[in-house]
Design a protein around this motif. Structure first.
Motif, short mmCIF file in Angstrom:
data_model
loop_
_atom_site.label_atom_id
_atom_site.label_comp_id
_atom_site.label_asym_id
_atom_site.label_seq_id
_atom_site.Cartn_x
_atom_site.Cartn_y
_atom_site.Cartn_z
N LEU A 124 0.86 -1.18 0.00
CA LEU A 124 0.00 0.00 0.00
C LEU A 124 0.90 1.24 0.00
O LEU A 124 1.10 1.91 1.02
CB LEU A 124 -0.92 -0.01 1.23
N TRP A 125 1.48 1.53 -1.18
CA TRP A 125 2.50 2.58 -1.25
C TRP A 125 1.95 3.98 -0.98
O TRP A 125 2.66 4.81 -0.39
CB TRP A 125 3.20 2.52 -2.61
N PRO A 126 0.70 4.30 -1.35
CA PRO A 126 0.19 5.63 -0.97
C PRO A 126 0.16 5.84 0.53
O PRO A 126 0.60 6.88 1.04
CB PRO A 126 -1.23 5.63 -1.57
N GLU A 127 -0.34 4.83 1.27
CA GLU A 127 -0.39 4.92 2.73
C GLU A 127 1.03 4.99 3.32
O GLU A 127 1.30 5.74 4.27
CB GLU A 127 -1.14 3.72 3.32
N CYS A 128 1.92 4.19 2.75
CA CYS A 128 3.31 4.18 3.22
C CYS A 128 3.95 5.55 3.03
O CYS A 128 4.62 6.08 3.92
CB CYS A 128 4.09 3.11 2.44
N ASN A 129 3.71 6.14 1.86
CA ASN A 129 4.28 7.46 1.55
C ASN A 129 3.71 8.53 2.46
O ASN A 129 4.44 9.36 3.03
CB ASN A 129 4.00 7.78 0.08
N ALA A 130 2.36 8.51 2.61
CA ALA A 130 1.72 9.54 3.41
C ALA A 130 2.11 9.47 4.88
O ALA A 130 2.34 10.49 5.53
CB ALA A 130 0.19 9.41 3.27
N PHE A 133 9.10 6.14 -5.30
CA PHE A 133 9.50 5.56 -6.59
C PHE A 133 8.61 4.39 -6.99
O PHE A 133 8.41 4.14 -8.18
CB PHE A 133 10.98 5.17 -6.55
N HIS A 134 8.07 3.68 -6.01
CA HIS A 134 7.08 2.64 -6.35
C HIS A 134 5.85 3.27 -6.99
O HIS A 134 5.31 2.76 -7.98
CB HIS A 134 6.67 1.87 -5.10
N LEU A 135 5.39 4.38 -6.42
CA LEU A 135 4.22 5.07 -6.97
C LEU A 135 4.51 5.62 -8.37
O LEU A 135 3.65 5.56 -9.26
CB LEU A 135 3.80 6.21 -6.03
N MET A 136 5.72 6.14 -8.55
CA MET A 136 6.09 6.65 -9.87
C MET A 136 6.14 5.53 -10.90
O MET A 136 5.66 5.69 -12.03
CB MET A 136 7.45 7.36 -9.78
N ASP A 137 6.69 4.40 -10.51
CA ASP A 137 6.80 3.27 -11.44
C ASP A 137 5.42 2.72 -11.81
O ASP A 137 5.22 2.21 -12.92
CB ASP A 137 7.65 2.15 -10.82
N LYS A 138 4.48 2.81 -10.88
CA LYS A 138 3.12 2.31 -11.14
C LYS A 138 2.21 3.38 -11.75
O LYS A 138 1.03 3.12 -12.00
CB LYS A 138 2.50 1.79 -9.83
#
Length: 885
Positions: free
Chosen positions: A219-225, A249-254
């Motif tokens: 859950l990269w959005p939650e991780c980032n926030a 970078f995970h969010l950017m790649d996706k």
């Protein structure tokens, strides 16, 4: 002793004097008092057990065990007897008997919660996790997932529904169960729900668990926030910078895009572009620049980390963050007087192109306040902060490879400068305690490193002697400096002088797991340098720790259960497993047994008796080859070397492979010797059908198998040594494998075991035999026997010759030690030492005090080694006289 105050029993008064005697160490009186009591009360079981404890503590173990078993077979249920037996079994190192004791008690008194608790703890002590229904270490993963964990989950869910969960430990346990079941969504709900509010014992415990689940669930959005939110509160928390960059970078790649309506995610706003990350990091730095108090390091390092990651991805936005050289100069200006500055900056030096390295050093030098240069051309710092800044520049210079690029003259000038700064810096530590380090110690250590560079590059051993002298001097001012001791230890071992190493290692005062992580520095050279007594002692240093591991970790696990620290239990179990599967443990155990055989077998005890005493079984291999753990700390020696000279993962892999093969050779040698010792037994009648015509027992098949395995292992060893792997000087020492093969030792021993066993078998039989009424002769047996005896004689003659060569060496060394000023004896010594030294001692009396002291230690060590080698060879030669046919 046992908590006898809990037992309201009429016998308690009668037993009290025995308890008191045992508590005060008066074991004989405890035994006498127990005997008196048993005469009046024959069925007082606890008195019998207390007597057994007294017997155990006076060395009468067999009698004590027999007495205890008399009571245990009655399956007692009184608390006094159970607790006394528990104490006795622990002292006798038989914790498994405690489980049987409480299993019987639970069967008789099934409603006793106390007995169930004791049984549970007893299982924990012996690692019976299946009986404890503890899934965190169940060997059968399928069983853990299908039965143990779901059962535990249902039990805890029932408590949740009934609102019986009150303690934080219970929430931790629920989280662990869900996590191991892979129910990350449910685990996340627990942490974010009302139960998660109980997670307060550790700082940010709730947030850390949320982050763990976000990462597991991707859950990269939650991780980032969450990372963003936490960094706004604490901009120095490095782990959250890493999770922030990872998630970005995970969010950017996706190609993740924000929803048109509503919140980005439950944790708050999400950042998805490099521009946002750059602004976030720059804002954090600017906040620190505005602070009147000392700034935090995290934001500045985060800027370098982001440049590193953007450069890896070929992203041009890195320029928005600034020039790495300027950023690192800025960082040095703020934090250069802190010892952490070198470790912070070293990992980002690769951001500097080669042509900027000298410029970088010059820029840093401008930020170091030094006094006016004296006659020697050096300016010195006026206080410890300036000293630390100058030292950091020297360390970074070495890490950039600038020191290594100097020629011989340049390196010698550098050593002179480092020594001058070291001696000047000693004035700042005049009031330091012996347990404290001098402020300028690292100058001394770096000078030693440059001496090592010169030695390895030029082969000039004088550089090595000077290095030893510098370190000995440093140790005289800083007796507690572990780095001085470790490097001295390494250098003495490289010189073949083990005697001073024992005291150096002992003074390190290694604790607990350090015997596993750094013990290899001592034991690698222990047996190979001829100091057999010291080698045996060195192995014991490590073995004592490993043998106490089971008992100690069991107690840690039990305490974790008692106090509800459930998260620590898997860690303790993993720690115990890690030690049991340790490469170092297997090595020292094997080497210790081989040492005992080589030095004592057929001297104090026969080979057969020695093997039996060790409990070596040739047919069984108890080394966990498939699960071997390399727990060595290969970076324990401080190094400022550039990246191309550092230890690599490939070095680690090759070192483990080499050490494992050498261990295999030694283990097979040990088992072969044990097999040889047991081979001489006459076969029992029941095995007579397995006896071949020459009377050789079927046990010879084990010997044959082991010899074949040894041959295969030696072939593998030859392939490894052909690679000629060179490790960094401060990295792992090479195993004894290459020298063992090049000397011919391994093949000679294998050949001896193959050929002499084969020759001896050919010698067996009847020289004169009546067969079918005819007398037949076998004269070939006599000739073969002669060859066998000749072979034995040659082996013993070689030993005798070796002793004769070593004898004058020993006497010359003794003369040298008594008459250190006699130049003629130095010449004699020089002549004899050419047998074992590449270069002789030269000008030993012209060196400075510390260097001469190091030379004396090496010389004394050689004398000790030759003494022990000579003594052992003489014993072996004498053993030939005892052979009777």
């Amino acid at each position: 002793m046992a908590a006898r105050g809990h037992v309201q029993d009429p016998n308690d008064r009668r037993l009290r004097p025995i308890y008191d005697y045992l508590d005060n160490g008066n074991n004989k009186m405890a035994i006498q008092q127990a005997d008196k009591l048993l005469k009046k009360h024959k069925d007082l079981h606890c008195a019998k057990v207390l007597k057994a404890i007294g017997l155990q503590r006076t060395g009468k173990q067999d009698e004590a065990f027999s007495l205890a078993q008399e009571v245990a077979t009655l399956e007692p249920t009184d608390d006094n007897s159970l607790q006394a037996l528990t104490i006795l079994y622990r002292e006798m190192h038989h914790p498994e008997l405690v489980t049987k004791l409480y299993e019987a008690a639970v069967k008789k008194v099934p409603l006793s919660e106390e007995y169930h608790s004791h049984l549970f703890m007893a299982y924990a002590r012996v690692g019976e996790y299946k009986k404890m229904q503890q899934a965190i270490s169940a060997q059968d993963e399928k069983l853990a997932q299908t039965m143990f964990l779901p059962l535990a989950e249902r039990m805890v869910e029932k408590m949740v529904k009934e609102e019986k969960i009150e303690a934080e430990a219970e929430v931790q346990l629920y989280f662990m169960i869900l996590e191991r079941l892979g129910k990350c969504v449910e685990a996340l709900d627990v942490v974010r729900g009302p139960l998660g509010e109980k997670l307060t014992s550790e700082l940010r415990s709730r947030e850390n668990k949320c982050m763990m689940m976000y990462q597991r669930l991707q859950l990269w959005p939650e991780c980032n926030a969450l990372s963003y939110k936490l960094l706004l509160k604490n901009p120095d928390d490095w782990q959250f910078y890493l999770s922030y960059f990872d998630s970005l970078f995970h969010l950017m790649d996706k190609s993740w895009s924000q929803p048109e309506e509503g919140e980005h995610c439950v944790e708050g706003p999400v950042q998805t572009t490099v521009a946002e990350a750059v602004k976030f990091v720059v804002d954090r730095m600017e906040e620190q620049d505005k602070k009147e108090s000392r700034p935090l390091r995290g934001p500045y390092l985060a800027c370098l980390e982001l440049i590193h990651r953007l450069r890896q991805r070929g992203c041009p936005d890195e320029k928005e963050l600034g020039d790495p050289l300027e950023l690192m100069v800025q960082f040095f200006g703020k934090f250069g007087d802190k010892p952490c500055c070198i470790t912070d900056l070293k990992i980002y030096l690769h951001l500097l192109p080669p042509e900027q390295r000298s410029q970088f050093k010059k820029r840093l030098g401008e930020l170091v306040p030094l006094g006016e240069a004296g006659e020697d051309g050096f300016g010195f710092p006026g206080d410890t902060k300036a000293l630390q800044r100058h030292l950091c520049v020297c360390q970074l210079s070495r890490a950039l490879g600038l020191q290594h690029a100097l020629d011989t003259e340049g390196k010698l000038r550098l050593i002179t400068e480092l020594k001058a700064h070291y001696h000047h810096g000693l004035q700042f530590g005049k009031s330091c305690l012996k347990t404290e380090l001098q402020f300028s110690d690292m100058y001394c250590l770096m000078a030693a490193h440059v001496y090592v560079d010169l030695w390895t590059e030029t082969g000039d051993e004088n550089m090595l002697w000077q290095c030893l002298g510098v370190l000995e001097e440093g140790l005289s001012f800083s007796p507690s400096n572990a780095q001085f001791k470790l490097l001295l230890l390494l250098l003495f071992c490289r010189l073949g002088a083990f005697q001073p190493v024992v005291d150096l290692y002992s003074s390190l005062d290694a604790k607990h797991v350090q015997h596993d992580t750094i013990g290899y520095l001592l034991t690698r050279y222990a047996g190979s340098l001829g100091q057999f007594a010291a080698a045996s002692q060195s192995c014991n240093f490590s073995l004592r720790f490993f043998h106490s591991n089971q008992k100690d970790t069991s107690e840690y696990i039990i305490q974790a259960y008692k106090y509800g620290a459930f998260e620590k239990i898997p860690e303790f179990i993993a720690f115990r497993t890690r030690l049991n599967q340790s490469l170092h443990f297997a090595q020292v155990r094997t080497e210790r047994m081989l040492l005992d055989l080589y030095t004592e077998a057929d001297v104090t005890l026969s080979l057969e008796e020695s093997v039996k005493a060790m409990g070596v079984c040739p047919e069984e291999d108890d080394i966990p080859w498939d699960n071997m753990r390399d727990n060595r700390d290969l970076t324990v020696l401080v190094s400022w070397d550039p990246k191309d000279r550092e230890l690599t993962e490939e070095h680690r892999r090759l070192s483990l492979e080499e050490e494992s093969v050498w261990l295999k050779v030694r283990s097979l040698t040990l088992r072969l010797l044990a097999s040889l010792a047991l081979l001489g037994h006459a076969p029992s009648p029941r095995n007579s059908d397995k006896t071949n015509e020459n009377g050789i027992s079927a046990k010879s098949s084990t010997l044959q198998t082991l010899l074949s395995q040894l041959d295969q292992t030696l072939e593998t060893a030859a392939q490894i040594t052909e690679k000629q792997t060179q490790y960094p000087f401060l990295g792992p020492p090479s195993s004894r494998l290459a020298s063992a093969l090049s000397s011919g030792s391994c093949h000679c021993q294998a050949s001896a075991l193959w050929r002499e066993r084969d020759m001896l078998s050919r010698c067996k039989g009847e020289v004169l035999e009546m067969k079918d009424g005819r007398l037949t002769t076998r004269p070939s047996l006599l000739e073969t026997l002669v060859f066998f005896v000749e072979t034995v004689c040659v082996v013993l003659w070689v030993a005798s010759y070796s002793a004769s060569v070593l004898r004058p060496l020993k006497s010359s060394l003794q003369k040298k030690k008594k008459k250190k000023k006699d130049s003629s004896s130095a010449m004699v010594l020089r002549y004899y030492l050419t047998f074992i030294l590449r270069r002789p001692f030269s000008k030993i009396n012209e060196e400075c005090g510390f260097t001469r002291a190091a030379m004396d230690k090496v010389q004394s060590s050689y004398l000790g080694s030759l003494q022990e080698l000579g003594d052992l060879l003489r014993k072996r030669a004498d053993s030939l006289k005892s052979l009777k046919i």
